[in-house]
Write a protein that holds these residues in place. Structure first.
Motif, short mmCIF file in Angstrom:
data_model
loop_
_atom_site.label_atom_id
_atom_site.label_comp_id
_atom_site.label_asym_id
_atom_site.label_seq_id
_atom_site.Cartn_x
_atom_site.Cartn_y
_atom_site.Cartn_z
N LEU A 24 -2.29 8.23 12.85
CA LEU A 24 -2.24 6.91 12.22
C LEU A 24 -1.04 6.10 12.71
O LEU A 24 -1.15 4.89 12.90
N ASN A 25 0.10 6.76 12.93
CA ASN A 25 1.26 6.03 13.43
C ASN A 25 1.02 5.51 14.84
O ASN A 25 1.50 4.42 15.19
N GLN A 26 0.27 6.26 15.65
CA GLN A 26 -0.09 5.75 16.99
C GLN A 26 -0.98 4.50 16.83
O GLN A 26 -0.76 3.49 17.49
N SER A 27 -1.94 4.58 15.93
CA SER A 27 -2.83 3.43 15.70
C SER A 27 -2.04 2.24 15.14
O SER A 27 -2.34 1.09 15.46
N LEU A 28 -1.04 2.54 14.32
CA LEU A 28 -0.19 1.47 13.76
C LEU A 28 0.54 0.73 14.89
O LEU A 28 0.54 -0.51 14.92
N ALA A 29 1.13 1.48 15.81
CA ALA A 29 1.84 0.85 16.93
C ALA A 29 0.89 0.02 17.78
O ALA A 29 1.19 -1.14 18.13
N ASP A 30 -0.28 0.57 18.08
CA ASP A 30 -1.24 -0.13 18.94
C ASP A 30 -1.80 -1.38 18.26
O ASP A 30 -1.95 -2.42 18.89
N THR A 31 -2.07 -1.27 16.96
CA THR A 31 -2.67 -2.40 16.25
C THR A 31 -1.64 -3.51 16.04
O THR A 31 -1.97 -4.70 16.13
N LEU A 32 -0.38 -3.13 15.80
CA LEU A 32 0.68 -4.13 15.69
C LEU A 32 0.90 -4.83 17.03
O LEU A 32 1.13 -6.04 17.08
N ASP A 33 0.83 -4.06 18.11
CA ASP A 33 0.97 -4.65 19.45
C ASP A 33 -0.16 -5.66 19.68
O ASP A 33 0.09 -6.78 20.13
N LEU A 34 -1.39 -5.28 19.33
CA LEU A 34 -2.53 -6.19 19.52
C LEU A 34 -2.38 -7.43 18.65
O LEU A 34 -2.72 -8.54 19.07
N TYR A 35 -1.84 -7.25 17.44
CA TYR A 35 -1.56 -8.41 16.56
C TYR A 35 -0.62 -9.39 17.26
O TYR A 35 -0.87 -10.59 17.31
N ASN A 36 0.48 -8.87 17.82
CA ASN A 36 1.44 -9.74 18.52
C ASN A 36 0.79 -10.44 19.71
O ASN A 36 1.08 -11.61 19.99
N GLY A 80 3.42 10.77 4.62
CA GLY A 80 4.16 10.54 5.86
C GLY A 80 5.07 9.32 5.78
O GLY A 80 5.27 8.74 4.71
N THR A 81 5.61 8.96 6.93
CA THR A 81 6.49 7.79 7.06
C THR A 81 5.88 6.86 8.08
O THR A 81 5.54 7.29 9.20
N ALA A 82 5.70 5.59 7.68
CA ALA A 82 5.11 4.61 8.60
C ALA A 82 6.20 4.10 9.54
O ALA A 82 7.28 3.71 9.10
N TYR A 83 5.89 4.09 10.85
CA TYR A 83 6.84 3.63 11.86
C TYR A 83 6.39 2.27 12.39
O TYR A 83 5.52 2.21 13.26
N GLY A 84 6.98 1.22 11.86
CA GLY A 84 6.49 -0.12 12.21
C GLY A 84 7.51 -1.05 12.82
O GLY A 84 7.27 -2.25 12.91
N THR A 85 8.66 -0.53 13.27
CA THR A 85 9.66 -1.44 13.83
C THR A 85 9.26 -1.88 15.23
O THR A 85 8.54 -1.17 15.96
N THR A 86 9.75 -3.06 15.60
CA THR A 86 9.46 -3.62 16.93
C THR A 86 9.90 -2.66 18.03
O THR A 86 9.19 -2.45 19.01
N GLN A 87 11.08 -2.06 17.86
CA GLN A 87 11.63 -1.15 18.88
C GLN A 87 10.72 0.07 19.04
O GLN A 87 10.48 0.54 20.15
N HIS A 88 10.23 0.58 17.91
CA HIS A 88 9.35 1.75 17.99
C HIS A 88 8.01 1.39 18.65
O HIS A 88 7.53 2.11 19.52
N ILE A 89 7.43 0.26 18.22
CA ILE A 89 6.14 -0.17 18.77
C ILE A 89 6.23 -0.32 20.29
O ILE A 89 5.34 0.10 21.03
N ALA A 90 7.34 -0.92 20.74
CA ALA A 90 7.51 -1.20 22.18
C ALA A 90 7.46 0.08 23.00
O ALA A 90 6.89 0.09 24.09
N GLN A 91 8.00 1.17 22.47
CA GLN A 91 7.98 2.40 23.28
C GLN A 91 6.74 3.26 22.98
O GLN A 91 6.38 4.11 23.78
#
Ligand SMILES: [Fe+2]
Length: 162
Positions: A24-36, A80-91
């Motif tokens: 889910l955290n991988q999907s969170l990063a990808d979906t936030l990236d697509l949002y941006n 779990g812990t949601a990882y949603g920071t810009t720095q995390h998403i970028a990597q």
């Protein structure tokens, strides 16, 4: 990525919940990236069909931000812990980097549909994986996400298809 887990009375075994939190955290990063990326296109497109596309891209962004919240809260709902920071998403993102120097509507459609396809493919895989893990709560989340992504793939591609 190490998953920081919290104590919970959730009856699902922790091993399973860690696996789901990572997915889910991988999907969170990808979906936030697509949002941006959708917002980037919403702000910068140029062309004859500007206003229709400008609004469509905002609907896409709005829908994605709703999906993002559901994904993040499923992570925390599983302990779990949601990882949603810009720095995390970028990597962490698996999507292709979105160029800053494109403006034509067709160029934006090209890049957005490429990335919707990448996220869609991963989402289909996650539908199967969550089915195997017997987590129907997360399975339902991914089924809803794929319906949304398939719809916007159609909306965007319809502009360039004949
Ligand atoms: Fe706007």
């Amino acid at each position: 990525m190490n998953q920081i887990m919290h104590r919970t009375r959730n009856s699902m075994p922790e091993k399973k919940r860690i696996e789901l939190a990572a997915m889910l955290n991988q999907s969170l990063a990808d979906t936030l990236d697509l949002y941006n990326q959708a917002k980037q296109a919403h702000w910068n497109i140029k062309g004859q069909n500007f206003i229709a596309m400008h609004k469509l891209l905002d609907d896409l962004a709005e829908g994605l931000v709703e999906q993002v919240d559901i994904i993040a809260e499923r992570v925390t709902g599983l302990g779990g812990t949601a990882y949603g920071t810009t720095q995390h998403i970028a990597q962490a993102t698996h999507l292709r980097a979105y160029p800053l120097d494109i403006f034509a509507i067709n160029d934006h459609i090209e890049h957005l549909t490429q990335n919707i396809a990448i996220l869609g493919e991963m989402t289909r895989t996650n539908i199967d994986k969550t089915d195997e893990l017997d987590d129907f709560g997360t399975n339902d989340l991914y089924i809803d996400l794929i319906r949304f992504l398939d719809k916007y793939m159609w909306f965007l591609e319809a502009h360039i298809q004949k």
